[in-house]
Design a protein around this motif. Sequence first.
Motif, PDB file in Angstrom:
ATOM      1  N   PRO A  76      26.198  56.834  89.604  1.00  0.00           N
ATOM      2  CA  PRO A  76      27.710  57.256  89.816  1.00  0.00           C
ATOM      3  C   PRO A  76      27.659  58.712  89.994  1.00  0.00           C
ATOM      4  CG  PRO A  76      27.312  56.990  87.541  1.00  0.00           C
ATOM      5  CD  PRO A  76      26.092  56.469  88.412  1.00  0.00           C
ATOM      6  N   VAL A  88      29.442  62.028  89.105  1.00  0.00           N
ATOM      7  CA  VAL A  88      30.284  62.538  87.940  1.00  0.00           C
ATOM      8  C   VAL A  88      31.113  63.656  88.522  1.00  0.00           C
ATOM      9  CG1 VAL A  88      30.432  63.440  85.699  1.00  0.00           C
ATOM     10  CG2 VAL A  88      28.473  61.714  86.593  1.00  0.00           C
ATOM     11  N   GLU A 126      41.561  60.144  90.987  1.00  0.00           N
ATOM     12  CA  GLU A 126      40.593  59.011  90.872  1.00  0.00           C
ATOM     13  C   GLU A 126      41.476  57.725  91.976  1.00  0.00           C
ATOM     14  OE1 GLU A 126      39.336  55.931  87.495  1.00  0.00           O
ATOM     15  OE2 GLU A 126      41.075  56.836  86.977  1.00  0.00           O
ATOM     16  N   GLU A 183      32.678  58.524  88.247  1.00  0.00           N
ATOM     17  CA  GLU A 183      33.001  58.843  86.663  1.00  0.00           C
ATOM     18  C   GLU A 183      33.692  60.097  86.663  1.00  0.00           C
ATOM     19  OE1 GLU A 183      29.620  58.009  84.405  1.00  0.00           O
ATOM     20  OE2 GLU A 183      29.685  55.761  85.003  1.00  0.00           O
TER      21      GLU A 183
END
Length: 344
Positions: free
Chosen positions: A27, A29, A42, A58
């Motif tokens: 992922p 970050v 998001e 994330e």
Amino acid sequence: MVSRSLTAWLTLAVVLMMPPLAFGADPLVVSVWGGNWKDTVEKIVAKPFTAKTGIPVEFEVGGTLDRLAKARVSKAAPLVDITFTTTHVGRLYLSDGLFEKLDMARIPNARDLAKEAVRSDHHLGVWAYVYTIAYRPDLVKLNITRWEDLWDPQLKGKVAMPDFDPSHIITISALLEGGNEIDWQKGQERLKRIKPNVAAFYATDARSQDLMKTGEAPVEVMLSINAFHLIDQGLSVKVITPTDRPGIVGIDTMAVMAGTKKSAAAHDFINFALSREIQEQLVAAFKAGPTNLKAAVPAALRGQPGVFTSPAEWKERGYIMDDEARAKTLAAWKEWFNANIVAK
């Protein structure tokens, strides 16, 4: 048997149609503010980016300076790949060698950015806003049109302003006295005279909004995005473009962290966030200004504080502070402000 074979073939077909990095991808970050900031990034950027590339995203959330402190501690092995921060705090990241120089060939959407959004070759603006005056006309009789009005005796005990970063009101006070953020001392005596009008200080967006909701401080030096958020919730709030000096422009930026092992994907994420389509969605969600000049702005937002749609508006409708001076002077500003304005 036929049914089970058909199911297997259908499953294989679905797998083959999925993005190539969907399985086993590390992922990305992303470091960002919490609350509505993280939720919006998001929803509008990260999830569509994952759907397009198969790369999961994330988040690490926290305050602007708290995240800088964590980045400094983890410099040798960065915990995040991309950082959202304010443009001037971005300069502090830069001075500590925490940002990677951007490969602009991997960010073709940067060609459509307003020149003011290219803050350096290490960090690019993703949206804009202003710190300006917002107030509740149902609780304040004075028709506020200027920064100068914050000193009006009718506003005694009604004004709130941020204490975590007082650069906005310090610079405005200096501008009203013929100075600016460089020779900010010119506004010190003026700013001291505002103390009787100050009801409260705030350190977070949530506290700022609560002060306005409760009426404890019905006049604020406020982030325009927060004011529009309150209006969307049904609160009677007026957000102004002051006639004596423009609002202080804020440009939130994105950068790739030095030392990340996912630089290519991080560049792709930034390019995605700067695309016309994503910019238009961010504008609608935040009531902020796009940095991509090709992004369309809803008619209801055009001309609103912090929403710039052309090079001329970027130049004329907001005051952009010198990033380097602001970053270097912020600690001194906070010390002076706490001792002379916050202290009773």
